[in-house]
Structures are given as C-alpha cells and as structure tokens.
Design a protein around this motif. Structure first.
Motif, PDB file in Angstrom:
ATOM      1  N   GLN A  24     -38.258 -61.161  62.255  1.00 31.40           N
ATOM      2  CA  GLN A  24     -37.026 -61.936  62.175  1.00 31.40           C
ATOM      3  C   GLN A  24     -35.918 -61.282  62.984  1.00 31.40           C
ATOM      4  O   GLN A  24     -35.130 -61.960  63.626  1.00 31.40           O
ATOM      5  N   LEU A  25     -35.903 -59.955  62.944  1.00 30.51           N
ATOM      6  CA  LEU A  25     -34.899 -59.224  63.715  1.00 30.51           C
ATOM      7  C   LEU A  25     -35.109 -59.478  65.217  1.00 30.51           C
ATOM      8  O   LEU A  25     -34.166 -59.716  65.956  1.00 30.51           O
ATOM      9  N   ALA A  26     -36.351 -59.452  65.626  1.00 31.13           N
ATOM     10  CA  ALA A  26     -36.679 -59.724  67.031  1.00 31.13           C
ATOM     11  C   ALA A  26     -36.265 -61.144  67.391  1.00 31.13           C
ATOM     12  O   ALA A  26     -35.700 -61.399  68.460  1.00 31.13           O
ATOM     13  N   SER A  27     -36.509 -62.042  66.477  1.00 27.47           N
ATOM     14  CA  SER A  27     -36.190 -63.442  66.695  1.00 27.47           C
ATOM     15  C   SER A  27     -34.674 -63.637  66.821  1.00 27.47           C
ATOM     16  O   SER A  27     -34.188 -64.287  67.741  1.00 27.47           O
ATOM     17  N   ARG A  28     -33.943 -63.012  65.880  1.00 24.24           N
ATOM     18  CA  ARG A  28     -32.477 -63.136  65.885  1.00 24.24           C
ATOM     19  C   ARG A  28     -31.876 -62.562  67.151  1.00 24.24           C
ATOM     20  O   ARG A  28     -30.832 -62.997  67.596  1.00 24.24           O
ATOM     21  N   ASN A  29     -32.517 -61.571  67.719  1.00 22.92           N
ATOM     22  CA  ASN A  29     -31.961 -60.942  68.907  1.00 22.92           C
ATOM     23  C   ASN A  29     -32.498 -61.548  70.199  1.00 22.92           C
ATOM     24  O   ASN A  29     -32.327 -60.999  71.277  1.00 22.92           O
ATOM     25  N   GLN A  65     -37.007 -44.085  73.116  1.00 22.00           N
ATOM     26  CA  GLN A  65     -37.488 -45.196  73.927  1.00 22.00           C
ATOM     27  C   GLN A  65     -36.528 -46.380  73.844  1.00 22.00           C
ATOM     28  O   GLN A  65     -36.320 -47.101  74.820  1.00 22.00           O
ATOM     29  N   GLY A  66     -35.942 -46.557  72.659  1.00 16.59           N
ATOM     30  CA  GLY A  66     -34.982 -47.641  72.473  1.00 16.59           C
ATOM     31  C   GLY A  66     -33.762 -47.469  73.363  1.00 16.59           C
ATOM     32  O   GLY A  66     -33.266 -48.423  73.954  1.00 16.59           O
ATOM     33  N   GLU A  67     -33.303 -46.224  73.484  1.00 22.10           N
ATOM     34  CA  GLU A  67     -32.160 -45.943  74.357  1.00 22.10           C
ATOM     35  C   GLU A  67     -32.482 -46.325  75.800  1.00 22.10           C
ATOM     36  O   GLU A  67     -31.665 -46.897  76.496  1.00 22.10           O
ATOM     37  N   LYS A  68     -33.686 -45.989  76.219  1.00 23.96           N
ATOM     38  CA  LYS A  68     -34.092 -46.315  77.590  1.00 23.96           C
ATOM     39  C   LYS A  68     -34.091 -47.816  77.802  1.00 23.96           C
ATOM     40  O   LYS A  68     -33.666 -48.315  78.839  1.00 23.96           O
ATOM     41  N   LEU A  69     -34.584 -48.512  76.783  1.00 22.59           N
ATOM     42  CA  LEU A  69     -34.640 -49.970  76.876  1.00 22.59           C
ATOM     43  C   LEU A  69     -33.230 -50.543  76.973  1.00 22.59           C
ATOM     44  O   LEU A  69     -32.941 -51.396  77.808  1.00 22.59           O
ATOM     45  N   LEU A  84     -28.458 -55.212  72.598  1.00 21.76           N
ATOM     46  CA  LEU A  84     -28.950 -54.761  71.292  1.00 21.76           C
ATOM     47  C   LEU A  84     -28.099 -53.610  70.768  1.00 21.76           C
ATOM     48  O   LEU A  84     -27.633 -52.794  71.557  1.00 21.76           O
ATOM     49  N   SER A  85     -27.929 -53.540  69.437  1.00 25.24           N
ATOM     50  CA  SER A  85     -27.248 -52.384  68.867  1.00 25.24           C
ATOM     51  C   SER A  85     -28.253 -51.232  68.807  1.00 25.24           C
ATOM     52  O   SER A  85     -29.454 -51.473  68.735  1.00 25.24           O
ATOM     53  N   PRO A  86     -27.750 -49.978  68.840  1.00 26.39           N
ATOM     54  CA  PRO A  86     -28.671 -48.833  68.779  1.00 26.39           C
ATOM     55  C   PRO A  86     -29.588 -48.901  67.561  1.00 26.39           C
ATOM     56  O   PRO A  86     -30.788 -48.621  67.671  1.00 26.39           O
ATOM     57  N   THR A  87     -29.035 -49.284  66.397  1.00 24.89           N
ATOM     58  CA  THR A  87     -29.842 -49.337  65.171  1.00 24.89           C
ATOM     59  C   THR A  87     -30.955 -50.371  65.298  1.00 24.89           C
ATOM     60  O   THR A  87     -32.111 -50.107  64.963  1.00 24.89           O
ATOM     61  N   ASN A  88     -30.590 -51.558  65.772  1.00 28.82           N
ATOM     62  CA  ASN A  88     -31.603 -52.600  65.920  1.00 28.82           C
ATOM     63  C   ASN A  88     -32.661 -52.212  66.934  1.00 28.82           C
ATOM     64  O   ASN A  88     -33.846 -52.500  66.747  1.00 28.82           O
ATOM     65  N   THR A  89     -32.238 -51.558  68.004  1.00 33.08           N
ATOM     66  CA  THR A  89     -33.212 -51.161  69.022  1.00 33.08           C
ATOM     67  C   THR A  89     -34.223 -50.186  68.442  1.00 33.08           C
ATOM     68  O   THR A  89     -35.425 -50.347  68.649  1.00 33.08           O
ATOM     69  N   THR A  90     -33.709 -49.182  67.704  1.00 37.06           N
ATOM     70  CA  THR A  90     -34.617 -48.202  67.112  1.00 37.06           C
ATOM     71  C   THR A  90     -35.594 -48.893  66.170  1.00 37.06           C
ATOM     72  O   THR A  90     -36.796 -48.624  66.207  1.00 37.06           O
TER      73      THR A  90
END
Ligand code: HEC
Length: 101
Positions: A24-29, A65-69, A84-90
């Motif tokens: 759902q998080l992926a979907s929302r973003n 890896q999230g930071e790189k993305l 994306l927010s840092p938290t959501n990315t992680t």
C-alpha cells in the motif's frame, strides 16, 4: 505505564511492517505505476527483489540503498524516487530486500 505505550508502538510498527502495508505504501507513493506495469521499462518488483537480495541481514542496507535511490545518483532522475521521504524509502527498500511480496 510509559513502557506499555512503547510496547504498543513497537507492536504497531511490526504490524504495519507487513507486506500488505508495504504494498500500500508503494501504491500510495506511485511506485506501482512503473514497477508493476511492464509497459514502462522499470524493472518489475521480483527482479528488483532478486537484485537486492544480497543485502538481506545487513541492518543498514535499506537506508543506504534508499538514499541512493532518492538522490537519483545511480539511476535516471525519476521524480517518484526523489520525492519519497527518507523513512518511506527505507521501508520500501527493506520490503524489496525482503522479497517484495
Ligand atoms: C516514472 C516511473 C517510475 C516510478 C513511478 C518509480 N520508478 Fe523506480 N525505477 C524506474 C526506472 C525506469 C528504473 C530503472 C532506472 C535505471 O535502471 O536506470 C527504476 C529503478 C528503481 C530501483 C533500482 C533498480 C536498480 O537498478 O537497482 C528501485 C529500488 C526502485 N526503482 C524503486 C521504486 C520505488 C520504491 C518507487 C515508488 C516510490 C518507484 N521506484 C517509482 C521507474 C520508476
């Protein structure tokens, strides 16, 4: 008393860390628009999961890896990644590392 709240919070975080919530998080973003649809040339989730499998068990990998993305350094500049927010990315990276189920 404070401890109880802390425990409740941890339990909540654990539940919301389930793969359903992550989807759902992926979907929302807006991630699904590209990665769940083969029309675009974004790698589908299972492919990403295979690529990131090697980070399993590395506690900080999802964040790094999230930071790189997010910074768009490794890949083309993709808005959905960068906003994306840092938290959501992680959280999303951890989901991918864990198999993107
Ligand atoms: C506009 C389309 C689009 C959207 C929306 C999008 N992506 Fe991507 N994503 C791509 C493309 C294209 C690539 C591959 C870039 C490349 O290989 O140069 C990519 C690459 C990635 C990679 C790294 C792949 C690798 O090669 O290691 C990850 C992880 C990723 N996306 C996650 C996400 C997440 C999480 C979201 C939701 C916030 C998202 N993407 C939203 C198009 C998109």
């Amino acid at each position: 008393m404070k401890n109880r709240y802390a425990i409740a919070l941890v339990v909540l975080l654990f539940i919301s860390g389930s793969s359903q919530a992550n989807r759902q998080l992926a979907s929302r973003n807006g991630c699904m628009g590209c990665h769940a649809d083969t029309e675009f040339d974004a790698p589908p989730w299972p492919e990403l999961a295979m690529k990131y499998e090697k980070y399993q068990g590395q506690p900080d990998a999802a964040r790094i890896q999230g930071e790189k993305l997010r910074k768009g350094k490794l890949f083309k500049n993709i808005k959905a990644h960068q906003k994306l927010s840092p938290t959501n990315t992680t959280q999303l990276m951890q989901w991918i590392i864990d198999g993107a189920n």
